[in-house]
Design an enzyme around this catalytic site. Sequence first.
Site, PDB file in Angstrom:
ATOM      1  N   CYS A  86     110.718  58.974 -21.624  1.00 58.09           N
ATOM      2  CA  CYS A  86     109.602  59.903 -21.672  1.00 58.09           C
ATOM      3  C   CYS A  86     110.046  61.353 -21.818  1.00 58.09           C
ATOM      4  O   CYS A  86     110.526  61.787 -22.856  1.00 58.09           O
ATOM      5  CB  CYS A  86     108.728  59.694 -20.434  1.00 58.09           C
ATOM      6  SG  CYS A  86     107.185  60.637 -20.428  1.00 58.09           S
TER       7      CYS A  86
ATOM      8  N   LYS B  85     116.683  57.271 -15.059  1.00 59.30           N
ATOM      9  CA  LYS B  85     116.198  58.534 -15.614  1.00 59.30           C
ATOM     10  C   LYS B  85     116.724  59.732 -14.824  1.00 59.30           C
ATOM     11  O   LYS B  85     116.688  59.749 -13.593  1.00 59.30           O
ATOM     12  CB  LYS B  85     114.665  58.542 -15.628  1.00 59.30           C
ATOM     13  CG  LYS B  85     114.051  59.731 -16.357  1.00 59.30           C
ATOM     14  CD  LYS B  85     112.532  59.615 -16.401  1.00 59.30           C
ATOM     15  CE  LYS B  85     111.920  60.780 -17.159  1.00 59.30           C
ATOM     16  NZ  LYS B  85     110.449  60.726 -17.170  1.00 59.30           N
TER      17      LYS B  85
ATOM     18  N   GLU C 222     108.104  52.196 -21.553  1.00 64.39           N
ATOM     19  CA  GLU C 222     108.382  52.645 -20.184  1.00 64.39           C
ATOM     20  C   GLU C 222     107.571  51.845 -19.174  1.00 64.39           C
ATOM     21  O   GLU C 222     106.372  51.630 -19.346  1.00 64.39           O
ATOM     22  CB  GLU C 222     108.042  54.130 -20.064  1.00 64.39           C
ATOM     23  CG  GLU C 222     108.288  54.719 -18.695  1.00 64.39           C
ATOM     24  CD  GLU C 222     107.850  56.175 -18.601  1.00 64.39           C
ATOM     25  OE1 GLU C 222     108.183  56.826 -17.599  1.00 64.39           O
ATOM     26  OE2 GLU C 222     107.176  56.659 -19.536  1.00 64.39           O
TER      27      GLU C 222
END
Length: 507
Positions: free
Chosen positions: A383, A331, A271
């Site tokens: 994540c 995301k 990430e």
Amino acid sequence: MQRSTRPGWPGNLLTVIAGAITTLALAPYNIWPLALLAVGLFYAGLRELTPRQALGRGWCFGFGLFGAGTSWIYVSIHTYGGASALLAGLLMLAFIAAIAWFFALPAWLWARWLRRNEAPLADALAFAALWLGQEAFRGWFLTGFPWLYSGYSQLDGPLAGLAPLGGIWLISFSLALTAALLYNLPRLIKAGRKAFIVAGVLLLAAPWVVGLALKGHAWTSPAGEPLSVAAIQGNIEQSMKWDPAELNAQLALYRDMSFRSKRVDLLVWPETAVPVLKESAEGYLTMMGNFAADRHSALITGVPVRQLVRHEKRYFNGITVTGEGDGTYLKQKLVPFGEYVPLQEVLRGLIDFFNLPMSDFARGPADQPLLQAKGYQIAPFICYEVVYPEFAASLSARSDLLLTISNDTWFGTSIGPLQHLQMAQMRALEAGRWMIRATNNGVTGLIDPFGRITVQIPQFERGILYGEVVPMHNLTPYLQWRSWPLVVLCTLLFGWALLASRIAKTV
């Protein structure tokens, strides 16, 4: 035991302890029988309480669970958020006290409407439905906090075989049902009604027999030849991550480690491995894409993305593919305070924690295509996204492979990153697919369709992980049906309990 489950402080204290020991049933401790004990103590503690007393006792369980299980939040606020030890402690206590209500309200609902002491078998079923309901609710309300579900204790336990059938939800339901039935079994036997005794024993045994029988069963099959993978763990200190003076050094680190790596099909960075907007790193990404293409590889990396949305510039946490692959994913599930600040007009500027770097991300659209690499569809999770069972299932059902990238440096040496890893393993087990997990400082690893880590790099080390993953097709029952069968079952159980309760009050 009976005294400690009655109204009063001994019962409340025991309930706090019951919530706290749930943490020991999860990673990294994995003492799975403690999950049964914790749920059983919670159930027993609600048996003789008024609705108001049950409200307080439910809060006690939540306080114990989140106080022990989310201790890593203190690390984020104090170590990386710049808050003093006292302020960090107070903020954490406030957070725990608030989310403990996720257990307080269901406990009140149980004592007020659903409890049926005179019908132990029906009571146990209704309690299991309520337990599942509270887990689902806290995974949804205000974007959700789907952490510390009791079912994760069974990743290596006897009920693991249920995950491809009904996901984490079926495991949690089975644990709660087992705990309540074990408590009620003496009452069933004492009542002497053979049919109810047989039904109770069958309900008690069925999840464990089915779970053991299906453990290791392959619901999916290979869709092609194995793909070689190299995942780079840069182990960059969080204090350096967003420092402009360290940008070139970080880009050079991933470039040089990639140049030294073996030729593989998939080269994966974690990430925000590129800690600058994608538009500002086009030259660098083009160069690395050409390098990957020359090797017949696909390079997948985390990178922030800026896009124009309704004539306004918005920022996204993203993944992009270059080389022998294509696609950019934005995301969708954002971390409160880490990637966006609730009530930011009020909170920003109070302390450094509310001004963390890259804490103004927008949510990506829901209808995004999957990433493509080497001719396969890859479901991407950045994540926090991997901890949402239903969200993960919706992407996994369209994929051949799973990928999650993360930066768990925010949590230091706490248990948070290991809990996060366990949840990623459960997603692979639910989907029956291989998962690639690339992180900044660990744990980077490859997870097989049974939720087992096949190879990994230890935390807090810099290195390159090598291994193979296999694209998979076909769907597990959970990916086909999601949670709908359990939703219908729990709705019927709630209706049954409510109806029986009203009839009992009118007789």
